[in-house]
Structures are given as structure tokens and as C-alpha cells.
Write a protein that holds these residues in place. Structure first.
Motif, PDB file in Angstrom:
ATOM      1  N   SER A 116       0.627  -1.137  -0.235  1.00 56.62           N
ATOM      2  CA  SER A 116      -0.155  -0.101  -0.476  1.00 56.62           C
ATOM      3  C   SER A 116       0.846   1.256   0.281  1.00 56.62           C
ATOM      4  O   SER A 116       0.912   2.305  -0.907  1.00 56.62           O
ATOM      5  N   PRO A 117       1.580   1.289   0.727  1.00 61.82           N
ATOM      6  CA  PRO A 117       2.784   2.731   0.946  1.00 61.82           C
ATOM      7  C   PRO A 117       3.180   2.798  -0.197  1.00 61.82           C
ATOM      8  O   PRO A 117       2.978   3.960  -0.896  1.00 61.82           O
ATOM      9  N   THR A 118       3.316   2.082  -1.368  1.00 60.72           N
ATOM     10  CA  THR A 118       4.509   1.763  -2.413  1.00 60.72           C
ATOM     11  C   THR A 118       3.338   2.198  -3.748  1.00 60.72           C
ATOM     12  O   THR A 118       3.513   3.570  -4.318  1.00 60.72           O
ATOM     13  N   ARG A 119       2.219   2.187  -3.618  1.00 62.49           N
ATOM     14  CA  ARG A 119       0.888   2.180  -5.045  1.00 62.49           C
ATOM     15  C   ARG A 119       0.635   3.824  -3.876  1.00 62.49           C
ATOM     16  O   ARG A 119       0.249   4.823  -4.326  1.00 62.49           O
ATOM     17  N   ALA A 120       0.800   4.135  -2.743  1.00 63.15           N
ATOM     18  CA  ALA A 120       0.058   5.661  -2.394  1.00 63.15           C
ATOM     19  C   ALA A 120       1.191   6.342  -2.717  1.00 63.15           C
ATOM     20  O   ALA A 120       0.973   7.277  -3.612  1.00 63.15           O
ATOM     21  N   SER A 121       2.539   6.342  -2.604  1.00 65.08           N
ATOM     22  CA  SER A 121       3.354   7.384  -3.316  1.00 65.08           C
ATOM     23  C   SER A 121       3.236   7.363  -4.650  1.00 65.08           C
ATOM     24  O   SER A 121       4.104   8.477  -4.848  1.00 65.08           O
ATOM     25  N   LEU A 122       3.680   6.154  -5.473  1.00 63.65           N
ATOM     26  CA  LEU A 122       3.110   6.481  -6.377  1.00 63.65           C
ATOM     27  C   LEU A 122       2.207   7.177  -7.185  1.00 63.65           C
ATOM     28  O   LEU A 122       2.433   7.914  -8.060  1.00 63.65           O
TER      29      LEU A 122
END
Length: 782
Positions: A116-122
Motif C-alpha cells: 500500500s505505501p508504494t502504491r500511495a506514493s506512486l
């Protein structure tokens, strides 16, 4: 855009003018033109007749800049830097290879170490804690940086591009929606369609069966076809191709943003059987040999420097040659399923790329293919898992059971997860794995960009240090769009991402990103101008008895100079304590401003989380209902409960589900089996309990009840289940262990049907539909 000069205005008649105040006329003449409307829009005069009025004109839609490119962002799941053939790995990924040959490979691209953090940051162009996504959405805590609520002050690239003339779609995995917002009660602001995507098809949660997915289209749950050959990755590619075709047919000159996020290679690894067969025997040499071969290939390909040393092997990781014959056979099969899944997903991505070639759009498409949202997973620990749900249910898998079911691996009958040794090997040449935000094995992913006519160094390698938050600024720069200070009336947080566009033409340019902080599950690190300070892991995936937690101020920190030590193989902490101290100070300074504090695991917990059912002890449903996700379903974990159903059945006694939560890999079901009342409690297929009446129901109306009484009102306690018909006991049984954390993390609560996969193998989805009439179902907690 600059305001157009107002065109000459025909003076209205005195009668009309007298009806308009001088102030109003002055405002009408001086008001700025509205962007993308006709030149005369600021000075229109409408009299009684067309002759007394300004010429007609139409409001015009916002249009993208001339020549603005299509944007295709591809992200796979749980794939290590050393997995794909493009970056020296053992798994053939010809689509990824071809894009790399036409574009650029990036070997210092970093993610956040978890989904989730990677996707939100993307999507937002900001560090994950700055947008509330410091951990996975399904295990959010109550601290601001970790609550899973992307604020409206962190607009996404989809929202911005949509406002600037793009069509937008998300296909595949979401995993950025707060769990308590995933029901029909909404709100839908943080579903993909609320985050700027005009179309969504995929799943909202952390992972999904490839054969029996829990699918959503826009904001409606939809059912996958009942086809034995169905595969989610093929379905996702079909929907992506269809969306591209329809968008292109309707407006061939209008650019699009397509964010395509596979379910692969997160568990479960369930490739088509013919793809599984391609990899039979390919990994019999084991993870030690595979990693050594990968590092050698990486050097030959030049994706790591020639002098790179492989990072030290964890002391707790078993050596392949220490395993038994049966262990080797079982573990190799898990890896075959993983490899086949990733290869198959790459082939489906290739179908999407081919459609862009076929319709002539590929030359005007910026393709960003990110191989993994974090490093490969070592969550399978020593033995791997036949069922990922075992950990959530708090049960230990018996390797003998897994070995007896080895042929289920890779099929719809297993929810398999690779042993952690393969996760370590797939992250070569770096240390550690997914969840370890401290080291590159968790945060370093292979990435390729292709943009014909704009990237003039096909097949080139770029080694500037970048972060997933840099993708959004790169996309906006390519589209000719400036990030707005205000979006939908909301002032926006600063974008911390840095465009990578300079690297397209400047091969040897110094990194524009000089600093990056990482914090994931109490694994911490900071990068500064090639130096990295990182906490040593408190616990490894291969410890039978985890050591006690270490207070944050007592953690051991390591130091690496990645300018000469690409793989973080050599800890310089003892040799350069001053540098380490300075970097530790930098970490805490960055953490204080980036929303990272407090450093914690699960201490924030779920207590106080928004909940439509808070304090509710009684649930009533009329007729068929579903699906209702776990966050809005009756909260039965750790509680005794009763179910009472008023039903009418046909002459054969009836068939199908009365009330169910979950599916094949975990859940409970109250149902009729050829007219006999039955109840199944399924922790995993290896830990399933069932009780059933001995006689079918007679035709007509009946009151069917279930009493589930726990030994203690606590998760994992044992329990006794009793079935009743019209107030009389018809069956009783023992449940040795109840759910630990959730009923099901992938399937929902329903009444009158079990629409994704069956909790009990006595029925399937078709025969799970209740054949009588359900008048009312009541579920009560103490």
C-alpha cells in the motif's frame, strides 16, 4: 493559460441597458474568460432576439497539450530485483526485456518495502507517511502517518491528468482504500473512481485468487465467469485492451493514463497448468545456486557493477544442501509456481503492449514498467505456505500435509506462498526482503521506461538514485502539466517526488534525488549522497522463536557506502562512526517532518477505527444479501454468537447457503446440504470442522439456528457449535480453534449465496444459491 482579449460587444438597447446596473455591466465586461471556453464567453450579451445577442458559442472541454503522450504504468507485486530476466534473474520476462531494449533500465529505483505505501506514493508523488499510508491499508493504525486515509490535499496523478484532458483507468490491484470504506455504505472517495480514475476493474484488497477473485467494476461487485480456464491476469489484460480500444475509438487524439497493477506475484501463485509445466525441475538446484547464478548474470548484463559483492547470507537461513529430499521437492514446487506466475503475467502485459503497437499508439506512449511494489517476500519463512491464510488464522502448517498435497500447489486448491529462502534469492544481490525498509532487498526494484522518439539511448542503463514518489512528477512533466497548488478547491501538500525526465537524455547526470528516508515495520534507513544508514533487523524470517523486541534507542545501525558497495555487502559502522552518527541524526530529522513518527509496529491497533457497526451486537438481514466486506460484516472474531434463520424450503428439503462469510481458504457457512442443516467452520482447508443434521428438512417454513459458544471470549479459543431446527438440537460438534485475526481477508459476508468460492466443498458457487426462501436472518453477539 493567458486570457483571450474580449471581442467587440454590441451595445444593447436602452431598455435592456436600463435593466443592467452600471456595476454589473462593468463586471461582465471585465471578468476574466473561463479557460477552454469560447473567446466571447466573458462578454456575452443576450437580448430578446438573436439579432440583439452575441453569436452562439459552446463551452469547450479541457484538452491535453498538443502531442501529449499516453501514459501506461505497469506494476507487478512482490517481485525482487533479481527475479526477472531483464535484471539477471531466472524467470523469463520477454515483455519487460523488449521494453528495456527499446528504452532504459533503472538499477537504483526504490520502493517502500511493502504494498500500500508504494502504491500511495506512486499515485500521489509524495512519501507514504505524508499521505497516511505508512503501512498496508488492511493493518492501518491510528497515527496520522499510518491511518490509510489519503487526504484530499494529496491529489493523485489521475485526478490531475483527468483535469487536464486525459482519460484515466486503473486495472488490477488497488490496496489503497481504507478497509472501513470498502462496503456499499462508502464513502467512495478513496475507491479508485474517487481517486481520479474514470474506470476501474480489479480488486480492492491486498491479494486475490487467480481463479476465484473478488472483483469490483467501478463501485459494483461483479462475478468472474464460471469457467475452469478462467485466470485473473488474462481477464485484467482483456479489460485493459478493451478499455484502450473503446477510448481510442471514441477519441483517438485524446491521451490516456492507464495504471495496470497485476495481482502477480503476490500469493497465491496460481499459473495456468501449461505454464506451470514449463518450469518443472528448473529450481531443483535450490536457492543458494539460483542466487549465485543470478549475481553472475547481473554482472554479465551490466545491471550491477562488475565489482559488486553479493550481500552476506543470513545466518538463520537454511542452506539448500542441508534440506531433506522431501523438503527440496516441496520447496522447488513452490518456486515453480512463483516463476510460472510471473512469466505468465508478463505475457499478459505483452498483450496490452501489442495492442498499442497494433493501433499505432506505442510511439506516443510513455511506458513505465515497475517490476514489483517491493522486494520478493520471505513471509513464507522456513517451509512456505500451502495457504497464506494459515498465519491469519494462527495455525501452523504441517509440512507432511503440504507434501501430500504438493500437486495442489499452483492450482485453485492452494493459496501458496514461497518459502523465505526463495524470497532471499530473488532479491539478489541485496540483503533481506519485503517488509525490510532498512535494506535494498526490500526497497530496490527493477524498472524500465520506454518512450519512442524521446528516449534516444535504447537499451541504456540509468543508475541515478530514485524513489517511487518520483513517478508522478515524471509523468506530469511528460504530459506538459504543472502540479496544481489547489485541486478541487483543496490546497495541496507539496509534492516531494522529483522528475526523472532529466535521465532520459543525460546518462551520467548526477542524481537529482540526494536524500530519501525509509521506515517500514520498524525497519529504518536513510540515504544521503550514496551513503546509507540502516537498522539491523530485529528478527529474520527464519527464526523458529523470534527474539524479544529491541527498544528503538537500542537498535543496532549499519552503514554502507553504496557508491562503491552497490549491494550493501560491507558494513562500515565500526570504521566510520562519525558518518553513521550524522546519518542517524538526519534520519530522525527527516522522520520528524515526513510523518514517520512514532516508530511503531501494531501498537496503534484497530481500536477506535471508524466502524459502522461499533457497539452493535445484533444484525438482521432480509432475503439474499451480499457481498459485505469484513469491516462491515458481523464481527465474530473472539466472540460467541448465534445465528437464527427463518426460511421456507421446497419439497426436497432445500439446498444452498443461508449465511456465509469467507470462502475456500477460510470462513464459516450455515447451509443446507441436500436438505440437511449443516455448519462448516474453516480456518484453512487443513483445519476444517463440520457438523450436520442427519435428516433433511420437511417442506415448508422452518426456524434454523446455530449456537457458537466459545470456551473463552477471545481469539483462537476453542468452541462448541450446536445446530437447531425449530428449537430442537439436531447436531453438535467441537471447534478446536477459532479465528485469530479475521474471518477472511479476501472474501465477504453474504446471505443466500456464496458467490466467489465455497467455504465447504459440499457445494459450489452455483449450488450454493439457496433454493428456498430466506425471510430473515438474525446474528447476535453476547
Amino acid at each position: 493559460m493567458p486570457h483571450a482579449s474580449p471581442r467587440p460587444v454590441r451595445r444593447p438597447s436602452s431598455g435592456v441597458l436600463s435593466a443592467i446596473s452600471s456595476l454589473a455591466l462593468l463586471m461582465a465586461l471585465s471578468a476574466p474568460a473561463v479557460a477552454q471556453t469560447s473567446d466571447a464567453s466573458a462578454a456575452k450579451i443576450y437580448g430578446r432576439t438573436p439579432a440583439e445577442s452575441s453569436p452562439p458559442s459552446w463551452p469547450q472541454p479541457v484538452r491535453a497539450a498538443k502531442g501529449a503522450p499516453n501514459i501506461l504504468i505497469v506494476m507487478t507485486d512482490d517481485v525482487g530485483f533479481g527475479a526477472s530476466s531483464t535484471f539477471g534473474g531466472p524467470i523469463p520476462t520477454p515483455t519487460f526485456d523488449a521494453l528495456a531494449q527499446a528504452g532504459l533500465r533503472y538499477n537504483q529505483f526504490n520502493t517502500t518495502a511493502i504494498c500500500s505505501p508504494t502504491r500511495a506514493s506512486l499515485l500521489t508523488g509524495r512519501d507514504p507517511q505524508a499521505v497516511g499510508m505508512g503501512y498496508v491499508a488492511n493493518w492501518a493504525t491510528g497515527y496520522d502517518g499510518y491511518n490509510s486515509v489519503i487526504p484530499k490535499s494529496a491529489g493523485t496523478m489521475a485526478q490531475i491528468l483527468k483535469e487536464n484532458g486525459y482519460n484515466t483507468a486503473m486495472i488490477g490491484k488497488g490496496h489503497v482504500t481504507p478497509e472501513w470504506e470498502m462496503s456499499r455504505a462508502g464513502p467512495f472517495d478513496r475507491w479508485p473512481t474517487g481517486l481520479g480514475f474514470e474506470y476501474f476493474y480489479g480488486f480492492l484488497g491486498a491479494d486475490s485468487s487467480m481463479a476465484e477473485p473478488n472483483l469490483v467494476e467501478n463501485t459494483e461487485h461483479v462475478q468472474a465467469p464460471a469457467d475452469p480456464a478462467y485466470h485473473l491476469e488474462h481477464d485484467l489484460a482483456d479489460h485493459a485492451i478493451r478499455w484502450i480500444d473503446e477510448q481510442h475509438a471514441a477519441a483517438p487524439d485524446k491521451p490516456f493514463l492507464l495504471y495496470y497493477a497485476t495481482g502477480t506475484a503476490h500469493a497465491p501463485n496460481q499459473p495456468p497448468a501449461d505454464w506451470m509445466a514449463r518450469f518443472r525441475g528448473k529450481f531443483d538446484a535450490g536457492w543458494d545456486a539460483m542466487r549465485a547464478e543470478t549475481v553472475a548474470r547481473q554482472k554479465r548484463l551490466g545491471v550491477i557493477p562488475q565489482g559488486t559483492d553479493d550481500a552476506p547470507r543470513p545466518d538463520t537461513l537454511p542452506r539448500w544442501d542441508s534440506l531433506t529430499t522431501d523438503q527440496k521437492r516441496l520447496y522447488a514446487r513452490y518456486m515453480e509456481a512463483y516463476a510460472a506466475s510471473l512469466a505468465y503475467a508478463d505475457a499478459q502485459i505483452g498483450r496490452v503492449i501489442q495492442r498499442l503497437r497494433d493501433n499505432g499508439e506505442i510511439d506516443n506512449t510513455l511506458v513505465i514498467y515497475i517490476q514489483g511494489d517491493n522486494g520478493a517476500s520471505a513471509e513464507g519463512s522456513f517451509d512456505g505456505k500451502l495457504f497464506e491464510q494459515s498465519a491469519l488464522s494462527g495455525v501452523k502448517e504441517n509440512p507432511d500435509y503440504a507434501l501430500a498435497h504438493i500437486d495442489d500447489i499452483g492450482t485453485r486448491h492452494a493459496y501458496n506462498l514461497i518459502p523465505g529462502g526463495w524470497g532471499w534469492a530473488l532479491n539478489a544481490p541485496f540483503p533481506w526482503a519485503k517488509r525490510y525498509g532498512s535494506h535494498f532487498g526490500g526497497t530496490r526494484n527493477g524498472m524500465v521506461m520506454s518512450w519512442p522518439r524521446h528516449i534516444q539511448d535504447p537499451g541504456g542503463l540509468r543508475s541515478q538514485f530514485h524513489h517511487v514518489s518520483d513517478i508522478m512528477p515524471t509523468v506530469l512533466e511528460a504530459a506538459g502539466v504543472n502540479a496544481p497548488e489547489i485541486l478541487d478547491g483543496i490546497p495541496q501538500k507539496p509534492i516531494t517526488g522529483i522528475s526523472m525526465g532529466y535521465s532520459f537524455t543525460a546518462k551520467d547526470a548526477p542524481s537529482h534525488r540526494t536524500t530519501q528516508v525509509f521506515a517500514m515495520a520498524q525497519n529504518l534507513s536513510v540515504y544521503k549522497d550514496g551513503w546509507v544508514a540502516a537498522t539491523a533487523p530485529m528478527v529474520t524470517p527464519w527464526e523458529r522463536t523470534p527474539p524479544p523486541p529491541v527498544p528503538i534507542d537500542q537498535r543496532v545501525w549499519q552503514l554502507y557506502d553504496t557508491r562503491s558497495d552497490f549491494s550493501e555487502a560491507h558494513d562500515l559502522a565500526a570504521a566510520n562512526p562519525q558518518k553513521l552518527a550524522a546519518l542517524k541524526d538526519l534520519f530522525w530529522a527527516e522522520a520528524a517532518t515526513a510523518g514517520i513518527l512514532p516508530i511503531h509496529g501494531s501498537e496503534g491497533g484497530q481500536k477506535g477505527r471508524p466502524d459502522h457497526n461499533a457497539g452493535r451486537a445484533h444484525f438482521t438481514y432480509h432475503g439474499p444479501i451480499g457481498p459485505i466486506p469484513e469491516s462491515a460484516a458481523p464481527g465474530l472474531v473472539g466472540h460467541s454468537f448465534t445465528i437464527r434463520a427463518q426460511v421456507s424450503v421446497p419439497a426436497d428439503g432445500g439446498q444452498g447457503v443461508i449465511a456465509v462469510h469467507g470462502g475456500r481458504f477460510g470462513g464459516y457457512s450455515l447451509f443446507l446440504d441436500k436438505g440437511r442443516p449443516s455448519f462448516t467452520y474453516n480456518l484453512t482447508p487443513a483445519h476444517m470442522s463440520r457438523i450436520a443434521g442427519t435428516a433433511p428438512l420437511t417442506a415448508g417454513r422452518h426456524d434454523i439456528g446455530l449456537r457458537f459458544v466459545m470456551d473463552q471470549e477471545a481469539p483462537t479459543s476453542g468452541a462448541t457449535a450446536t445446530l437447531l431446527v425449530d428449537g430442537k438440537e439436531v447436531a453438535r460438534g467441537r471447534i478446536d480453534r477459532a479465528f485469530a485475526l479475521v474471518v477472511s481477508h479476501t472474501e465477504d459476508f453474504e446471505v443466500g449465496q456464496d458467490s466467489i468460492s465455497p467455504v465447504d466443498p459440499a457445494y459450489d458457487v452455483a449450488s450454493g444459491h439457496f433454493t428456498g426462501t430466506i425471510e430473515r436472518v438474525d446474528i447476535s453477539l453476547p
